[in-house]
Design a protein around this motif. Structure first.
Motif, short mmCIF file in Angstrom:
data_model
loop_
_atom_site.label_atom_id
_atom_site.label_comp_id
_atom_site.label_asym_id
_atom_site.label_seq_id
_atom_site.Cartn_x
_atom_site.Cartn_y
_atom_site.Cartn_z
N VAL B 232 0.95 -1.17 -0.12
CA VAL B 232 -0.09 0.18 0.04
C VAL B 232 1.00 1.31 0.04
CG1 VAL B 232 -1.82 1.38 1.11
CG2 VAL B 232 -1.72 -1.26 1.42
N LYS B 381 -5.26 2.20 6.18
CA LYS B 381 -5.48 1.17 6.90
C LYS B 381 -6.45 -0.06 6.67
CE LYS B 381 -4.00 2.67 11.64
NZ LYS B 381 -4.37 4.31 11.35
N ARG B 384 -5.00 -2.30 4.17
CA ARG B 384 -3.87 -3.32 4.70
C ARG B 384 -4.86 -4.65 5.25
NH1 ARG B 384 -0.40 1.00 6.29
NH2 ARG B 384 1.00 1.06 4.60
#
Lengths: 199, 521
Positions: B232, B381, B384
């Motif tokens: 990412v 986030k 992920r």
């Protein structure tokens, strides 16, 4: 770990094959693709489509037509679609036999160069079927927790406790939100329904 | 007249409760849309159960937020994740990804967000202006016209959008078949129900959409999961500099100009306008050397086109009841779930609902602009999330949504069967969207065909009685024949990657084989 690697890596080159056919005058389609047996999958899907078309046309004859003056009854559209489906399947079948290949779908988490992991597909499908049959017996949260854990495990999650815990907590929270706050009908299972009666 | 109605829509939408619904909608829509593997259509399908117990107005306010939120989320994914995603944000990903790599992720996200806002606002206002006019025109259309319109939508969706016309038609045929299952509306006869009583009500659109998108995708990912750590990109660097802004304004407006009209056509969808926008910006830029290395114009234009097209798709949906993208088909199913039949009469019978929906789209758009940039860290986030849990979770929500429709486990078995079909279709490059559109539009086409022929006493000539239907049927024929002829004459089309390198029309390379059948250059 028995992964059927046969079909996978080859499919990554699918476009290449088709590209060559568009480029060159080489008409060796079936021979070029044949030995590797790579497009049998799509051929099978196309045969299935042909079967669907035949089913539509044949079964349409069984649809009861009420004796009204209606010029076009309930059979016409099935015949029309059946015809289109059969024609499409035949044309596509010829193309596939000549070596044309559909480009496999791209997605963020898909590795087109990887082999096909049939075991993972099998586990996911069976887990999903099992949860469908279990919902009315043990309730949605528990059934879905088991499915969640099995799917996570098939996709490579480590351990047994964490997938079960993650699935369990998520499913109970989701169940409480949807059933208690949004009034969606979803069997909770005896235990959970008793425990949340006060809500 | 449209403006006063729109003001009324705002009055309805600007209550505290409704604003809250809009906020929940945009946040949920963005969060789900950000998740990799989940495109706008799947976002809307998976979040449908959230609105089941709401009254129509609140539900559609939330839906407006989910719809635009899902679009925003998709572009964040394509900029920050170094892997190809859904087709409508591929063009955004080309340059956006390079920008993020070279430390300008924040600027890429900002130009995408502001571009989406600008395009979404202009296009939604255009929708408000155009809709009453289209309804006025549509009020006189005959069943034969409507049938021709549906045929054009079928052919266009199947042949223009997909990777290959024949595979699009194959997918459409499957959808049309699924639409036949159930009880014939006009005569009450059961068709293709295999004697299963639950099937006599027909197959629910939500079940099919969730099956093809969510279950099919989960199975497909399971078969070829990208192993190893997820990459990412950071949303780093400054937001927009003055020069970034100057370079973005033109692409935003031009992208909107491509997106709205092309989205509103019966062959709607965002792929072609984003493709055209990218090619145009590449040609017009004063910094051609940056293209391929992270040119901001290449993010601003396609992203604006993408969002403008999303608003454009609502024109045929709200005025004619004609869904031209998979997402629109699911929204149509949501309307039907409330007993509302979109069509030329919708604006008169459900006037306040429609204008509240349009006002909510504008409100949601503004909320997205305010929320998105500060929340960029949260989205990173979300990207992920470990993939095993992500796809297990997608299946959990697929189960929830489909079971909640009828509370019948049979729907879940059906979900799996159609999901396996979706898996096979993905594997062999059969586009999924035509099936969803065939399912929902098939019965409409049949009803209108039979009505037309009943009016014309069975004479097929009634189908080409008006100029409108003649033009539409000719267009449909062209859409069917032209791709085949072009393919024979010119060979394959340029892929997005080749366009990025500026090599123009050439034969495709294997890596990007998905993008054949896209805009013609």
């Amino acid at each position: 770990m028995s992964t059927a690697a046969g079909a996978g890596p080859a499919a990554g080159n699918a476009g290449e094959d088709a590209g060559r056919h568009a480029d060159g005058p080489d008409p060796a389609g079936p021979h070029a693709a044949g030995p590797q047996g790579r497009n049998t999958g799509e051929l099978a899907l196309t045969v299935l489509l042909l079967a669907l078309g035949l089913y539509l046309v044949l079964d349409a004859a069984n649809i009861a037509v009420p004796g009204s003056s209606n010029t076009l009854g309930p059979r016409f559209f099935p015949y029309l679609i059946g015809g289109v489906v059969i024609a499409t399947a035949l044309a596509l079948g010829v193309r596939v036999l000549r070596g044309d290949r559909g480009p496999a779908d791209e997605s963020e988490d898909v590795d087109l160069t990887a082999g096909t992991d049939w075991r993972a597909v099998g586990v996911v499908a069976v887990a999903f079927l099992a949860h469908a049959l279990l919902i009315n017996v043990i309730g949605w949260p528990l059934a879905v927790t088991l499915m969640f854990a099995a799917v996570a495990w098939a996709l490579g999650a480590r351990g047994i406790v964490r997938p079960l815990l993650a699935g369990g907590i998520t499913s109970i929270v989701v169940w409480i939100v949807f059933v208690k706050a949004l009034n969606v009908a979803l069997p909770g299972g005896t235990l959970l329904e008793l425990a949340t009666e006060w809500l | 007249m449209a403006l006063s109605e729109l003001a009324g829509g705002f009055a309805d939408a600007l209550t505290v409760t409704n604003l809250l619904f809009a906020l929940i909608g945009v946040v949920l829509g963005t969060a789900v849309g950000v998740l990799p593997g989940i495109g706008p259509a799947m976002t809307v399908a998976l979040l449908l159960p959230v609105t089941y117990s709401l009254e129509p107005t609140s539900a559609f306010i939330m839906f407006a937020g989910i719809y635009y939120g899902g679009m925003y989320g998709g572009s964040t994914t394509s900029i920050l994740l170094n892997t190809p995603g859904e087709s409508s944000s591929i063009m955004t990903a080309l340059e956006g990804n390079k920008m993020a790599k070279s430390g300008r992720g924040a600027a890429a996200l900002a130009t995408a967000a502001i571009g989406s806002f600008v395009a979404g606002t202009i296009a939604t206002l255009l929708l408000a202006l155009v809709a009453p006019t289209v309804v006025d025109l549509a009020i006189g259309i005959t069943p034969a016209d409507y049938f021709a319109l549906a045929v054009l939508a079928f052919v266009a969706v199947a042949t223009v959008l997909g990777s290959s016309p024949l595979r699009g038609l194959a997918s459409l045929g499957v959808g049309l078949y699924l639409g036949l299952v159930g009880t014939d509306v006009l005569t009450g006869q059961e068709r293709f129900t295999l004697g299963i009583p639950q099937l006599s009500d027909g197959i629910d659109v939500v079940v099919v959409a969730v099956a093809l998108f969510a279950v099919g995708e989960a199975l497909y990912v399971a078969s070829r999961l990208r192993r190893g750590p997820v990459q990412v990109m950071q949303a780093s660097g400054r937001y927009l500099t003055r020069s970034d802004l100057r370079r973005s304004v033109g692409p935003w407006l031009r992208g909107t100009a491509f997106g709205f009209p092309l989205g509103a056509l019966p062959a709607g969808g965002a792929e072609i306008p984003t493709f055209l926008s990218y090619a145009t910006e590449r040609k017009l830029t004063k910094h051609p050397e940056e293209f391929g290395k992270g040119a901001i114009e290449g993010v601003a234009g396609p992203e604006a086109a993408n969002n403008a097209a999303a608003a454009g798709v609502l024109v045929p949906l709200l005025t004619l009841g004609l869904p031209t993208s998979a997402t629109a088909a699911i929204i149509l199913a949501a309307f039907q779930g409330y007993g509302i039949q979109p069509g030329p009469t919708l604006l008169t019978t459900e006037s306040s609902l429609v204008w509240t929906l349009i006002a909510s789209l504008l409100i949601g758009n503004l909320m997205l602009l305010v929320l998105n940039l500060p929340l960029a860290g949260v989205w990173v986030k979300l990207l992920r999330i470990p993939r095993p849990y992500l796809y297990a979770g997608i299946l959990m929500f697929a189960s929830l949504g489909s079971y909640a429709v009828n509370a019948d486990p049979l729907d879940l078995v059906l979900l799996l069967v159609i999901g396996l079909l979706g898996f096979a279709m993905r594997r062999f490059g059969w586009p999924v969207a035509p099936a969803v559109i065939g399912l929902i539009l098939g019965p409409v086409a049949e009803t209108n065909l039979r009505r037309a022929l009943a009016i014309g006493d069975g004479d097929l000539g009634v189908l080409v009685d008006t100029w409108f239907s003649r033009v539409l049927l000719v267009l449909a024929l062209l859409a069917l024949v032209v791709p085949i002829v072009l393919r024979a004459v010119r060979g394959r089309r340029a892929t997005p990657e080749e366009l990025q390198e500026g090599s123009g029309l050439r034969h495709r390379e294997p890596a990007a084989a998905t993008h054949e059948g896209r805009g013609e250059q």
